[in-house]
Motif scaffolding. Structure first.
Motif, PDB file in Angstrom:
ATOM      1  N   UNK B  52       0.844  -1.196   0.000  1.00  0.00           N
ATOM      2  CA  UNK B  52       0.000   0.000   0.000  1.00  0.00           C
ATOM      3  C   UNK B  52       0.875   1.241   0.000  1.00  0.00           C
ATOM      4  N   UNK B  53       2.040   1.113   0.642  1.00  0.00           N
ATOM      5  CA  UNK B  53       3.035   2.187   0.653  1.00  0.00           C
ATOM      6  C   UNK B  53       4.371   1.495   0.455  1.00  0.00           C
ATOM      7  N   UNK B  54       5.212   2.013  -0.457  1.00  0.00           N
ATOM      8  CA  UNK B  54       6.435   1.302  -0.789  1.00  0.00           C
ATOM      9  C   UNK B  54       7.621   2.252  -0.772  1.00  0.00           C
ATOM     10  N   UNK B  55       8.561   2.028   0.147  1.00  0.00           N
ATOM     11  CA  UNK B  55       9.834   2.753   0.171  1.00  0.00           C
ATOM     12  C   UNK B  55       9.686   4.257   0.090  1.00  0.00           C
ATOM     13  N   UNK B  56       8.963   4.807   1.000  1.00  0.00           N
ATOM     14  CA  UNK B  56       8.738   6.250   0.988  1.00  0.00           C
ATOM     15  C   UNK B  56       9.804   6.948   1.832  1.00  0.00           C
ATOM     16  N   UNK B  57      10.383   8.019   1.282  1.00  0.00           N
ATOM     17  CA  UNK B  57      11.392   8.810   1.977  1.00  0.00           C
ATOM     18  C   UNK B  57      11.063  10.280   1.833  1.00  0.00           C
ATOM     19  N   UNK B  58      11.049  11.003   2.925  1.00  0.00           N
ATOM     20  CA  UNK B  58      11.025  12.460   2.825  1.00  0.00           C
ATOM     21  C   UNK B  58      11.277  13.079   4.187  1.00  0.00           C
ATOM     22  N   UNK B  59      11.603  14.363   4.153  1.00  0.00           N
ATOM     23  CA  UNK B  59      11.809  15.116   5.386  1.00  0.00           C
ATOM     24  C   UNK B  59      11.024  16.406   5.270  1.00  0.00           C
ATOM     25  N   UNK B  60      10.593  16.891   6.416  1.00  0.00           N
ATOM     26  CA  UNK B  60       9.818  18.129   6.380  1.00  0.00           C
ATOM     27  C   UNK B  60      10.167  18.960   7.610  1.00  0.00           C
ATOM     28  N   UNK B  61      10.486  20.225   7.367  1.00  0.00           N
ATOM     29  CA  UNK B  61      10.893  21.095   8.465  1.00  0.00           C
ATOM     30  C   UNK B  61       9.805  22.072   8.840  1.00  0.00           C
ATOM     31  N   UNK B  62      10.065  22.831   9.885  1.00  0.00           N
ATOM     32  CA  UNK B  62       9.133  23.841  10.359  1.00  0.00           C
ATOM     33  C   UNK B  62       8.872  24.869   9.265  1.00  0.00           C
ATOM     34  N   UNK B  63       7.619  25.245   9.118  1.00  0.00           N
ATOM     35  CA  UNK B  63       7.269  26.262   8.128  1.00  0.00           C
ATOM     36  C   UNK B  63       7.140  25.731   6.716  1.00  0.00           C
ATOM     37  N   UNK B  64       7.402  24.422   6.536  1.00  0.00           N
ATOM     38  CA  UNK B  64       7.260  23.855   5.198  1.00  0.00           C
ATOM     39  C   UNK B  64       5.912  23.171   5.057  1.00  0.00           C
ATOM     40  N   UNK B  65       5.441  23.101   3.829  1.00  0.00           N
ATOM     41  CA  UNK B  65       4.177  22.426   3.590  1.00  0.00           C
ATOM     42  C   UNK B  65       4.345  21.455   2.431  1.00  0.00           C
ATOM     43  N   UNK B  66       4.089  20.188   2.717  1.00  0.00           N
ATOM     44  CA  UNK B  66       4.191  19.172   1.677  1.00  0.00           C
ATOM     45  C   UNK B  66       2.793  18.869   1.155  1.00  0.00           C
ATOM     46  N   UNK B  67       2.593  19.107  -0.126  1.00  0.00           N
ATOM     47  CA  UNK B  67       1.323  18.737  -0.745  1.00  0.00           C
ATOM     48  C   UNK B  67       1.388  17.272  -1.124  1.00  0.00           C
ATOM     49  N   UNK B  68       0.381  16.518  -0.740  1.00  0.00           N
ATOM     50  CA  UNK B  68       0.400  15.083  -1.032  1.00  0.00           C
ATOM     51  C   UNK B  68      -0.750  14.802  -1.988  1.00  0.00           C
ATOM     52  N   UNK B  69      -0.420  14.390  -3.205  1.00  0.00           N
ATOM     53  CA  UNK B  69      -1.483  14.113  -4.173  1.00  0.00           C
ATOM     54  C   UNK B  69      -1.341  12.701  -4.722  1.00  0.00           C
ATOM     55  N   UNK B  70      -2.372  12.237  -5.357  1.00  0.00           N
ATOM     56  CA  UNK B  70      -2.386  10.905  -5.933  1.00  0.00           C
ATOM     57  C   UNK B  70      -3.820  10.446  -6.048  1.00  0.00           C
ATOM     58  N   UNK B  71      -4.013   9.436  -6.891  1.00  0.00           N
ATOM     59  CA  UNK B  71      -5.375   8.952  -7.082  1.00  0.00           C
ATOM     60  C   UNK B  71      -5.867   8.236  -5.830  1.00  0.00           C
ATOM     61  N   UNK B  72      -7.155   7.960  -5.777  1.00  0.00           N
ATOM     62  CA  UNK B  72      -7.701   7.197  -4.648  1.00  0.00           C
ATOM     63  C   UNK B  72      -6.996   5.846  -4.577  1.00  0.00           C
ATOM     64  N   UNK B  73      -6.609   5.449  -3.371  1.00  0.00           N
ATOM     65  CA  UNK B  73      -5.968   4.145  -3.212  1.00  0.00           C
ATOM     66  C   UNK B  73      -4.486   4.164  -3.523  1.00  0.00           C
ATOM     67  N   UNK B  74      -3.895   5.362  -3.674  1.00  0.00           N
ATOM     68  CA  UNK B  74      -2.470   5.435  -3.984  1.00  0.00           C
ATOM     69  C   UNK B  74      -1.612   5.269  -2.737  1.00  0.00           C
ATOM     70  N   UNK B  75      -2.242   5.296  -1.548  1.00  0.00           N
ATOM     71  CA  UNK B  75      -1.487   5.092  -0.307  1.00  0.00           C
ATOM     72  C   UNK B  75      -1.358   6.339   0.556  1.00  0.00           C
ATOM     73  N   UNK B  76      -2.027   7.405   0.185  1.00  0.00           N
ATOM     74  CA  UNK B  76      -1.904   8.661   0.936  1.00  0.00           C
ATOM     75  C   UNK B  76      -2.385   8.498   2.372  1.00  0.00           C
ATOM     76  N   UNK B  77      -3.601   7.984   2.537  1.00  0.00           N
ATOM     77  CA  UNK B  77      -4.175   7.865   3.874  1.00  0.00           C
ATOM     78  C   UNK B  77      -3.375   6.879   4.720  1.00  0.00           C
ATOM     79  N   UNK B  78      -2.930   5.786   4.112  1.00  0.00           N
ATOM     80  CA  UNK B  78      -2.135   4.807   4.853  1.00  0.00           C
ATOM     81  C   UNK B  78      -0.864   5.455   5.378  1.00  0.00           C
TER      82      UNK B  78
END
Lengths: 287, 406
Positions: B52-78
């Motif tokens: 459902x989620x495969x090898x995800x890597x990222x970092x996020x700092x204060x004041x940053x905003x990561x937009x997360x997009x993808x089709x339904x079932x792409x693994x966003x909610x998981x």
């Protein structure tokens, strides 16, 4: 605007939480303490919602065990069943028995029932999971208090002389609640996955009631006698009943041992419940 | 940049498609967890499982905003559920530094029998606020939700809008360091939505934010970087616009591979056939677009409404022609007939659009012709505007005059 309840640093890995027992125990007690207020809120919510929606209100806290006792009194008086050799008049025996058993049963039902009801919350919000269990304990204690308040005048009416042992009663009630909670917690992880558990449980408890000195006294001999004796709930019911009816009771050693066991088992079940939660939530719907 | 507040390394999660198996795997996982074994070890998929989620890597700092997009079932909610600590990852490691606030479930723990006042305290406690904190913010919560008159009535007497307003007001009382926003950006009517955006903006300042949305405008406006999820894998774009373009390219490709190009072409009785053409296929800005529809019916249909709309690459309607503005009511007769109308001047930006053509029975919701995502409709224009609003020509001038000088 500051959130105090959540830890400010969290690491999530696939490792089993049991790998680091010290950290686990620390986190357990931290969550227990930070979930205190939530537990209280949930208990107040459930209690007030329950009684606000029932015309008979608080009556429900004791109506069922009283009805149960009346059925057995009638069965015994009319000769359908003959119960002899209770150490006290049968009405006293059966009233105390059904009330105490109802406290234990309610405590045992609470964990699975409340966790199932909290599924939508569990699936979406990270709050101390302990709060659900503690809220169940609060609710059972509240209902137990009502039962005791009803039971005491009834016993007086039945001719029981009140004694100083009554002051020990809260200890016995707490033990019944904790023991029931331990039993309920044991079933909760699997019960959340498979509904079979929740469906079988009432039946199993009904059966267990007849193997506990609730409406029947302990038989003198036979297999049933052995089961009665090794049943850990037996000393709890017997001791609480003794304290209610003005004697110290004869099972005090067993009562002490069961108390010790309850604390250990409850802790163990708590560890399991906690470790199981993320896995169970995985199987709950996120939508 | 200081230490990141969110650090995600090689995180994967597997799920099971079959319910029975999934429950059984749950039992197995439970067993291995209690035996102290690693969760989801050996990274092997069991029967019926998928990543459902495969090898995800990222970092996020204060004041940053990561937009997360993808089709339904792409693994966003998981992924969000793992970040929130609700479920365990099967591989990798997640670090969350700071209080996490998730605007996901509004009004969790509400009991319909209890009053709004009681429920504020319950919901706030679930979200981790103490009684004292809730008490301090109580009036503000009620005022924001505009529920002063109803706060002592049972929540079951509230409209659904009132309930979510209350839930939103409570959920946004927290000032988290990590904020997770999953789609529920704003609730209620237009007025209240505006208030919501304002309040969310306040929360977003100085926090690390993950924003999940299907609204590309919202993402493009707020995100400082963008993560596109597809089949559990994540691609991070430092330029959000690039990510949105990649998302649309991927969607376009997916549509191209499906047999009918993602278009729908449906007729319902009494219409048996409908063929719609646009002329020409390429129009200039302010030009004339003619729509011709050849309709065959097996019975009369006295009163109809026709709508012709164009949607842009973000699936937003940007142009609408509707027959309700037509002076005399339209109808269809038994047999084959031609309907023709023109849109002029066509005020659309330079670009490629899809067009949709619908005929409905007047006074009902029933469609008799339903054509969507046809096209392309190509517009040639040298005008460029901001956003997706077509350029509207006018002759007005902007005047600038100082009223007082320092």
């Amino acid at each position: 605007m500051k959130r105090t309840a959540s830890p400010s640093f969290a690491i999530y890995t696939p490792d089993s939480s049991l790998r680091q027992p010290l950290r686990l125990v620390g986190a357990m007690f931290r969550d227990l303490s930070s979930g205190r207020e939530l537990a209280w809120r949930l208990a107040v919510r459930d209690i007030s919602a329950q009684y606000r929606q029932a015309a008979l209100g608080l009556l429900w806290a004791f109506a069922l065990p009283v009805a149960n006792a009346l059925i057995w009194l009638f069965a015994n008086a009319s000769g359908v069943v003959l119960i002899r050799d209770t150490e006290m008049p049968y009405p006293n025996y059966v009233f105390t028995g059904t009330m105490l058993w109802a406290i234990f049963l309610e405590a045992a039902n609470a964990p699975l029932q409340l966790t199932t009801a909290a599924k939508p919350m569990l699936a979406k919000i990270n709050f101390p999971r302990e709060a659900i269990i503690v809220s169940g304990i609060y609710q059972t204690l509240f209902n137990a208090a009502i039962k005791v308040v009803v039971l005491l005048p009834a016993l007086l009416f039945l001719g029981v002389q009140p004694s100083g042992y009554l002051f020990l009663l809260p200890v016995a009630v707490m033990t019944l609640v904790f023991a029931g909670t331990a039993v309920g917690l044991f079933l909760t992880p699997v019960g959340l996955l498979y509904t079979d558990i929740g469906k079988t449980f009432p039946l199993a408890m009904q059966f267990m009631m007849y193997l506990t000195p609730v409406v029947f006294p302990i038989p003198a001999q036979g297999i049933a006698a052995t089961i009665f004796r090794i049943n850990p709930v037996t000393p709890l019911i017997q001791t609480a009943r003794a304290w209610l009816t003005g004697s110290l009771g004869t099972d005090l050693v067993a009562f002490g041992l069961v108390n010790l066991g309850t604390v250990l088992v409850l802790f163990l079940m708590w560890v399991i419940y906690r470790a199981a939660m993320p896995i169970l939530i995985e199987k709950m719907s996120a939508s | 940049m200081s230490d990141p507040l969110i650090k995600v390394e090689n995180v994967s999660k597997k799920f099971c498609r079959s319910l029975k198996r999934s429950l059984w795997y749950g039992m197995q996982d439970l067993g291995s967890e209690l035996l102290g074994r690693r969760h989801g070890d050996n990274s092997q998929l069991r029967t019926d499982e998928f990543w459902a989620v495969r090898d995800v890597n990222f970092e996020l700092g204060r004041g940053e905003c990561l937009g997360l997009i993808g089709r339904n079932g792409a693994g966003k909610t998981t992924l969000l559920r793992m970040l929130n600590g609700l479920i365990k990852p099967d591989t990798g490691r997640i670090e969350m530094r700071g209080r996490v606030g998730a605007l996901i479930a509004l009004g969790a723990g509400f009991n319909p029998v209890l009053t709004g006042r009681e429920n504020v305290y319950i919901n706030a406690a679930v979200l981790g606020l103490t009684k004292a904190e809730t008490g301090r913010h109580f009036d503000e919560i009620v005022a924001f939700a505009e529920l002063e008159a109803a706060i002592d009535s049972p929540v079951q007497t509230y409209s659904s809008g009132m309930t979510v307003r209350l839930g939103f007001a409570i959920a946004t009382t927290l000032q988290p360091e990590i904020l997770i926003l999953d789609e529920v950006l704003a609730v209620g009517d237009a007025n209240f939505r505006h208030k919501c955006y304002h309040r969310i903006n306040k929360l977003m300042t100085d926090a690390a934010v993950i924003l999940v949305s299907h609204n590309m405008d919202a993402i493009a406006q707020t995100a400082s970087s963008l993560a596109l999820m597809d089949g559990g894998a994540m691609t991070v774009f430092h330029e959000p616009v690039e990510g949105i373009a990649a998302y649309h390219d991927a969607n376009a490709q997916r549509q191209a591979t499906t047999s009918d190009g993602g278009t729908t072409h449906q007729c319902y009785a009494p219409v048996v056939a409908a063929e719609v053409r646009i002329l020409p296929a390429e129009v200039g800005y302010q030009g004339q677009l003619t729509v011709e529809a050849e309709i065959t019916c097996d019975a009369d249909l006295p009163e109809i409404l026709i709508s012709f709309t164009a949607t842009n690459a973000y699936e937003q309607a940007v142009m609408c022609w509707h027959s309700s503005r037509h002076p005399s009511p339209l109808g269809l007769c038994k047999g084959r007939q031609l309907l023709r109308f023109s849109v002029a001047p066509l005020l659309l930006d330079n670009g490629s659009y899809h067009w949709n053509f619908k005929i409905t029975r007047r006074g009902s919701l029933e469609h008799v012709v339903w054509l969507t995502r046809h096209g392309p409709l190509v517009v040639k224009s040298r005008h460029r505007t901001l956003g997706n609003i077509p350029y509207l020509p006018d002759a007005s001038q902007c005047e600038h005059r100082m009223l007082t000088s320092p």
